[in-house]
Motif scaffolding. Structure first.
Motif, mmCIF file in Angstrom:
data_model
loop_
_atom_site.group_PDB
_atom_site.id
_atom_site.type_symbol
_atom_site.label_atom_id
_atom_site.label_comp_id
_atom_site.label_asym_id
_atom_site.label_seq_id
_atom_site.Cartn_x
_atom_site.Cartn_y
_atom_site.Cartn_z
ATOM 1 N N VAL A 5 38.466 17.978 -41.273
ATOM 2 C CA VAL A 5 38.737 17.284 -40.010
ATOM 3 C C VAL A 5 39.189 18.336 -39.009
ATOM 4 O O VAL A 5 40.133 19.090 -39.276
ATOM 5 N N ARG A 6 38.502 18.389 -37.882
ATOM 6 C CA ARG A 6 38.795 19.415 -36.885
ATOM 7 C C ARG A 6 39.903 18.961 -35.943
ATOM 8 O O ARG A 6 39.767 17.984 -35.230
ATOM 9 N N GLY A 7 41.032 19.670 -35.970
ATOM 10 C CA GLY A 7 42.105 19.373 -35.036
ATOM 11 C C GLY A 7 41.903 20.109 -33.735
ATOM 12 O O GLY A 7 41.108 21.047 -33.639
ATOM 13 N N ARG A 8 42.643 19.705 -32.722
ATOM 14 C CA ARG A 8 42.447 20.318 -31.402
ATOM 15 C C ARG A 8 43.340 21.536 -31.185
ATOM 16 O O ARG A 8 43.128 22.291 -30.239
ATOM 17 N N SER A 9 44.376 21.722 -32.057
ATOM 18 C CA SER A 9 45.244 22.905 -31.953
ATOM 19 C C SER A 9 46.008 23.036 -33.268
ATOM 20 O O SER A 9 45.732 22.322 -34.231
ATOM 21 N N ALA A 10 46.977 23.933 -33.303
ATOM 22 C CA ALA A 10 47.732 24.169 -34.529
ATOM 23 C C ALA A 10 48.430 22.887 -34.987
ATOM 24 O O ALA A 10 49.062 22.192 -34.187
ATOM 25 N N VAL A 11 48.315 22.602 -36.287
ATOM 26 C CA VAL A 11 48.833 21.349 -36.846
ATOM 27 C C VAL A 11 50.214 21.575 -37.448
ATOM 28 O O VAL A 11 50.438 22.523 -38.202
ATOM 29 N N ALA A 12 51.147 20.669 -37.127
ATOM 30 C CA ALA A 12 52.498 20.734 -37.692
ATOM 31 C C ALA A 12 52.614 19.922 -38.967
ATOM 32 O O ALA A 12 53.341 20.299 -39.887
ATOM 33 N N GLY A 13 51.909 18.799 -39.047
ATOM 34 C CA GLY A 13 52.006 17.958 -40.234
ATOM 35 C C GLY A 13 51.014 16.821 -40.182
ATOM 36 O O GLY A 13 50.436 16.516 -39.129
ATOM 37 N N ILE A 14 50.804 16.173 -41.338
ATOM 38 C CA ILE A 14 49.825 15.089 -41.446
ATOM 39 C C ILE A 14 50.406 13.957 -42.284
ATOM 40 O O ILE A 14 51.351 14.133 -43.048
ATOM 41 N N TYR A 36 50.560 17.643 -33.912
ATOM 42 C CA TYR A 36 50.352 19.030 -33.516
ATOM 43 C C TYR A 36 51.677 19.685 -33.156
ATOM 44 O O TYR A 36 52.677 19.016 -32.892
ATOM 45 N N ARG A 37 51.675 20.990 -33.159
ATOM 46 C CA ARG A 37 52.905 21.728 -32.883
ATOM 47 C C ARG A 37 53.381 21.566 -31.449
ATOM 48 O O ARG A 37 54.549 21.824 -31.150
ATOM 49 N N ASP A 38 52.505 21.128 -30.545
ATOM 50 C CA ASP A 38 52.931 20.886 -29.168
ATOM 51 C C ASP A 38 53.521 19.486 -28.985
ATOM 52 O O ASP A 38 53.863 19.086 -27.883
ATOM 53 N N GLY A 39 53.644 18.717 -30.086
ATOM 54 C CA GLY A 39 54.245 17.390 -30.007
ATOM 55 C C GLY A 39 53.251 16.252 -29.921
ATOM 56 O O GLY A 39 53.628 15.097 -30.090
ATOM 57 N N GLY A 40 51.975 16.543 -29.652
ATOM 58 C CA GLY A 40 50.981 15.489 -29.557
ATOM 59 C C GLY A 40 50.589 14.944 -30.922
ATOM 60 O O GLY A 40 50.794 15.590 -31.955
ATOM 61 N N MET A 41 50.007 13.753 -30.936
ATOM 62 C CA MET A 41 49.543 13.125 -32.172
ATOM 63 C C MET A 41 48.117 12.620 -31.979
ATOM 64 O O MET A 41 47.716 12.260 -30.875
ATOM 65 N N GLU A 42 47.392 12.565 -33.090
ATOM 66 C CA GLU A 42 46.022 12.078 -33.067
ATOM 67 C C GLU A 42 45.782 11.281 -34.343
ATOM 68 O O GLU A 42 46.173 11.707 -35.435
ATOM 69 N N LEU A 43 45.175 10.102 -34.190
ATOM 70 C CA LEU A 43 44.923 9.223 -35.322
ATOM 71 C C LEU A 43 43.423 9.109 -35.540
ATOM 72 O O LEU A 43 42.682 8.731 -34.647
ATOM 73 N N PHE A 44 42.984 9.450 -36.776
ATOM 74 C CA PHE A 44 41.582 9.367 -37.148
ATOM 75 C C PHE A 44 41.390 8.182 -38.091
ATOM 76 O O PHE A 44 42.249 7.892 -38.925
ATOM 77 N N ALA A 45 40.243 7.521 -37.948
ATOM 78 C CA ALA A 45 39.918 6.428 -38.859
ATOM 79 C C ALA A 45 38.408 6.332 -38.969
ATOM 80 O O ALA A 45 37.664 6.987 -38.241
ATOM 81 N N GLY A 46 37.960 5.485 -39.888
ATOM 82 C CA GLY A 46 36.525 5.292 -40.065
ATOM 83 C C GLY A 46 36.001 6.098 -41.228
ATOM 84 O O GLY A 46 36.699 6.883 -41.859
ATOM 85 N N THR A 47 34.715 5.905 -41.531
ATOM 86 C CA THR A 47 34.035 6.620 -42.617
ATOM 87 C C THR A 47 32.728 7.190 -42.077
ATOM 88 O O THR A 47 31.819 6.431 -41.769
ATOM 89 N N PRO A 48 32.628 8.512 -41.949
ATOM 90 C CA PRO A 48 33.679 9.513 -42.190
ATOM 91 C C PRO A 48 34.737 9.486 -41.095
ATOM 92 O O PRO A 48 34.588 8.773 -40.109
ATOM 93 N N LEU A 49 35.793 10.286 -41.281
ATOM 94 C CA LEU A 49 36.889 10.314 -40.316
ATOM 95 C C LEU A 49 36.444 11.053 -39.060
ATOM 96 O O LEU A 49 36.677 12.240 -38.888
ATOM 97 N N ALA A 50 35.776 10.318 -38.201
ATOM 98 C CA ALA A 50 35.268 10.939 -36.988
ATOM 99 C C ALA A 50 35.694 10.178 -35.753
ATOM 100 O O ALA A 50 35.538 10.677 -34.644
ATOM 101 N N SER A 51 36.208 8.982 -35.927
ATOM 102 C CA SER A 51 36.564 8.123 -34.802
ATOM 103 C C SER A 51 38.044 8.284 -34.482
ATOM 104 O O SER A 51 38.896 8.130 -35.346
ATOM 105 N N THR A 52 38.377 8.618 -33.255
ATOM 106 C CA THR A 52 39.759 8.801 -32.838
ATOM 107 C C THR A 52 40.285 7.503 -32.273
ATOM 108 O O THR A 52 39.774 7.000 -31.277
ATOM 109 N N ARG A 53 41.310 6.933 -32.910
ATOM 110 C CA ARG A 53 41.903 5.677 -32.452
ATOM 111 C C ARG A 53 43.007 5.908 -31.437
ATOM 112 O O ARG A 53 43.285 5.041 -30.630
#
Length: 748
Positions: free
Chosen positions: A533-542, A553-570
């Motif tokens: 899964v390609r993140g947009r910047s350095a990842v702090a945790g999952i 992400y380390r800048d404080g942002g969050m991103e939620l992936f769902a679907g099969t495959p995990l390509a859809s950003t909710r």
């Protein structure tokens, strides 16, 4: 007799020369123990008592300072209290012993009260003398029935067991509002600072109805109290962050902030409610409540405690014998450790104008402020007199494994995790303990037979096992990630797990995820590697749950992936940042995604151990905070709730994310071991969020119905509990015992 007492009182004014002329007279009573609970005054003003610097107890006349007979002999006393008429004397000692003596009866204690495991710090009789409240360094305030000696309540201090959050114990106790309330002020020491927190308890229900934060006491090691009750028990004063606060307790009226502002060592309130006083440095400042005029009286030293006389025209003051620049402890030749410096007793005359004002008027039958509906709803639990005993369905022992020649034994260590799988099997993960090995064991509950038992590699402290629905992913011999039961290799060795937040597993999809820079590797439980899964910047945790993957992400942002495959950003975009950002000084310890995927639980820890961690939950849609508290169990699979440590070590709290409130605060359960050392409660929550299991260090296991607010049953397992787990339907509870055995309890 009254004329004689007035004459003796006037003669006593000549004791101190110039100080006496200013209304401050030393009392010839010798060295006094320099603690807040070492001095007591009966409510009628006829008898006083104190603990000497050597641990003895002295009774004396507050007007003449003449020593009175009837004091029992002590060598290790630490706190005293007197009944309203001075007929009864309560004495606490440094080993937790507590006795009530009658001054006019045989030289034997009237009552021996048992319950504390630490030094008694402070004592207080109720207004009707029917109860005695006691505070101790064991972190509790306890209430006893004076007539029977029975302990009625145990109220724990604000303390969560973590050294960075501080060790707290009571320094002030007061029954108030016709004994409807008990006000307990805790003094809490942290690594670099300290504070005072007062808890208001509604009696006799034992419900906490509020807290007040106090000004930190001095940093020199002296534990000072800054609250007091007066006005016949209906006027309360305490030192806040910047103001001296005053509140009437008849009703729910607002607090008032009084001048002067700033730090206060101690607080006193006129028994008639005409004035309040606060001490700072070498001054005692009296405030007239009618006019708000301030009258300052200079003291020869700092006040450690101030007790008003019954008529409100003078006070007894316990003053330090050292300056603020000097240490409160002194090293004596030949002594093994430093000892506290003693204190001295003084009488201080209240300025005449303050003692002549109008008394506080409280209507007959007045009631005080009670617990809010939300507080009652969250704290009140039904505990039937005949609590159902949970049936032990199975006692399962760990297996002795064949040990390699280099090992001393093949025994498995302590149970770290328990799980029921979909096939009705019970799985236990053991961690290495001493010479005992890490391993996994599986039982078929229908037959009680061991289906699997095998050793595992030593598990890394920053890489705890991840549950994959039917199995655990664990570290293998070469630091590869493998399935615990089959040894199937999932991921190669990596040094990128700086915290447990760098790894996540999804029970529903049986996938394992690992942070790799700005990407997230993913692999199935069968060992099939999937595109990252390609993140947009350095990842702090999952975090992963129910087919969703959350990335912080380390800048404080969050991103939620769902679907099969995990390509859809909710969801994309920054949630509100916490005060704890990920960086050199902070690390993201864990992320947990709620069952619906709408909320995230966040735990961050500082690089410096002495700094408190940060625990909170957010709603992803708008970044609003919806809960707090350190989680003590995985989030339930079918409801958006979290089981967390409350602000008190003995208590667990259930937060409902949708309602953004605590829906349950479980009744207290012992949270210290036999030596008095704090031990966090073990706990579990069922998948539907309805049931909570709690276990104390003494082996008491309780099961609570959160929605019904009722104790379902309890069992004593005879050993410290190391792990708990419900099965999916909520009909069985697995309990891991110290020593490796597992009990299965049937739930009613």
């Amino acid at each position: 007799m009254r004329a004689l007492r007035r004459l003796l009182s006037s003669l006593a004014l000549s004791w101190a020369g110039l100080a006496g002329a200013q209304g401050v007279q030393p009392l010839p009573l010798g060295d006094v123990l320099a603690t807040v609970g070492s001095v007591a005054l009966s409510a009628d003003g006829q008898v006083a008592a104190h603990v000497s610097a050597l641990g003895g107890v002295t009774l004396w006349d507050p007007v003449t300072a003449r020593v009175l007979p009837g004091a029992p002999e002590f060598k290790r006393a630490t706190a005293v209290a007197l009944s309203r008429d001075g007929r009864w004397l309560a004495v606490g000692q440094d080993d937790g012993r507590l006795q009530i003596w009658s001054r006019h009866e045989a030289p034997q204690p009237m009552r021996e009260l048992r319950g504390h495991s630490g030094r008694i710090t402070v004592l207080a009789f109720s207004a009707d003398d029917a109860r005695l409240a006691s505070g101790s360094t064991d972190g509790t305030a306890q209430v006893f029935d004076v007539g029977t000696g029975q302990r009625q309540q145990v109220l724990d201090s604000v303390y969560n067991g973590h050294s960075a959050e501080g060790v707290a114990y009571p320094v002030a106790l007061a029954f108030a509002a016709a004994d409807q309330l008990l006000l307990v002020q805790d003094w809490r020491q942290r690594q670099y600072d300290s504070d005072r927190v007062t808890s208001l308890w509604a009696l006799p229900q034992g419900l906490e109805i509020g807290q007040r934060q106090g000004t930190p006491p001095s940093a020199e090691g002296v534990r000072l109290a800054a609250q007091a009750i007066g006005g016949g028990g209906w006027l309360w004063a305490y030192s806040a962050a910047e103001h001296l606060m005053v509140q009437r307790l008849d009703g729910c009226g607002p607090e008032r902030a009084l001048a002067p502002t700033g730090y206060a060592d101690t607080v006193a309130v006129d028994p008639w409610g005409r004035w309040v006083a606060e001490s700072r440095d070498e001054a005692l400042n009296f405030v007239d409540l009618a006019s708000r005029r301030v009258a300052a009286v200079h003291l020869p030293a700092r006040a450690l405690a101030v007790l008003p006389q019954a008529d409100g025209r003078s006070v007894l003051a316990l003053l330090a014998t050292w300056t603020r620049d000097e240490d409160a402890l002194v090293s004596k030749p030949g002594a093994k450790q430093a000892v506290p410096r003693p204190a001295r007793l003084y009488r201080v005359v209240v300025p005449a104008a303050l003692a002549s004002g109008p008394a506080l008027a409280v209507p007959p039958g007045a009631a005080t402020c009670t617990a809010s509906e939300a507080a009652r709803r969250s704290q009140q639990f039904v505990t039937p007199e005949g609590v159902a005993a949970l049936t032990v369905k199975a006692r399962l022992a760990s297996t002795q494994l064949a040990a390699p020649a280099a090992d001393a034994a093949g025994r498995l260590g302590s149970v770290a995790q328990l799980r029921f799988d979909a096939a009705g099997r019970l799985m236990a993960l053991y961690e290495a303990s001493g010479s005992d090995a890490a391993g996994v064991q599986v039982w078929q509950l229908a037959t009680g037979r061991v289906a699997l038992a095998q050793r595992l590699a030593m598990q890394h402290q920053f890489a705890p096992a991840q549950w994959l629905g039917m199995d655990w992913a664990v570290l293998g011999p070469n630091n590869d990630w493998v399935l615990a039961t089959s040894g199937q290799r999932l991921l190669d060795a990596s040094s990128e797990y700086a915290s447990s937040a760098a790894l996540a597993a999804d029970d529903a999809t049986r996938r394992l995820y690992r942070v790799a820079g700005s990407d997230i590797e993913q692999v199935t439980a069968e060992g099939h590697r999937l595109p990252p899964v390609r993140g947009r910047s350095a990842v702090a945790g999952i975090a992963a749950r129910n087919g969703r993957l959350l990335v912080r992400y380390r800048d404080g942002g969050m991103e939620l992936f769902a679907g099969t495959p995990l390509a859809s950003t909710r969801f994309r975009g920054p949630a509100k940042k916490s005060s704890a950002g990920e960086g050199d000084d902070w690390s993201l310890d864990s992320l947990m995604l709620s069952a619906s995927g709408r909320y995230v639980q966040y735990v961050a820890n500082p690089a410096a151990y002495e700094t408190p961690g940060f625990d909170a939950a957010w709603r992803l849609a708008d970044g609003e905070q919806v809960g707090t508290g350190t989680p003590v169990a995985p989030l339930p699979l079918r409801v958006d709730r979290v089981l967390a440590l409350d602000t008190r070590a003995h208590r667990l709290a259930v937060w409902d994310f949708d309602r953004n409130e605590v829906v349950a605060r479980l009744p207290r359960q012992r949270s210290r071991d036999g030596r008095g050392v704090p031990v966090p409660l073990k706990a579990a929550i069922s998948d539907d969020g309805r049931l909570v299991a709690s276990a104390s260090p003494d082996g008491l296991v309780r099961v609570w119905d959160i929605d019904a607010h009722q104790l379902r049953g309890e069992a004593r397992v005879g050993a410290e509990v190391t792990a708990l787990a419900f099965d999916a339907p909520g009909r069985q509870l697995a309990v891991g015992r110290a020593g490796g055995q597992v009990w299965v309890l049937a739930l009613p």
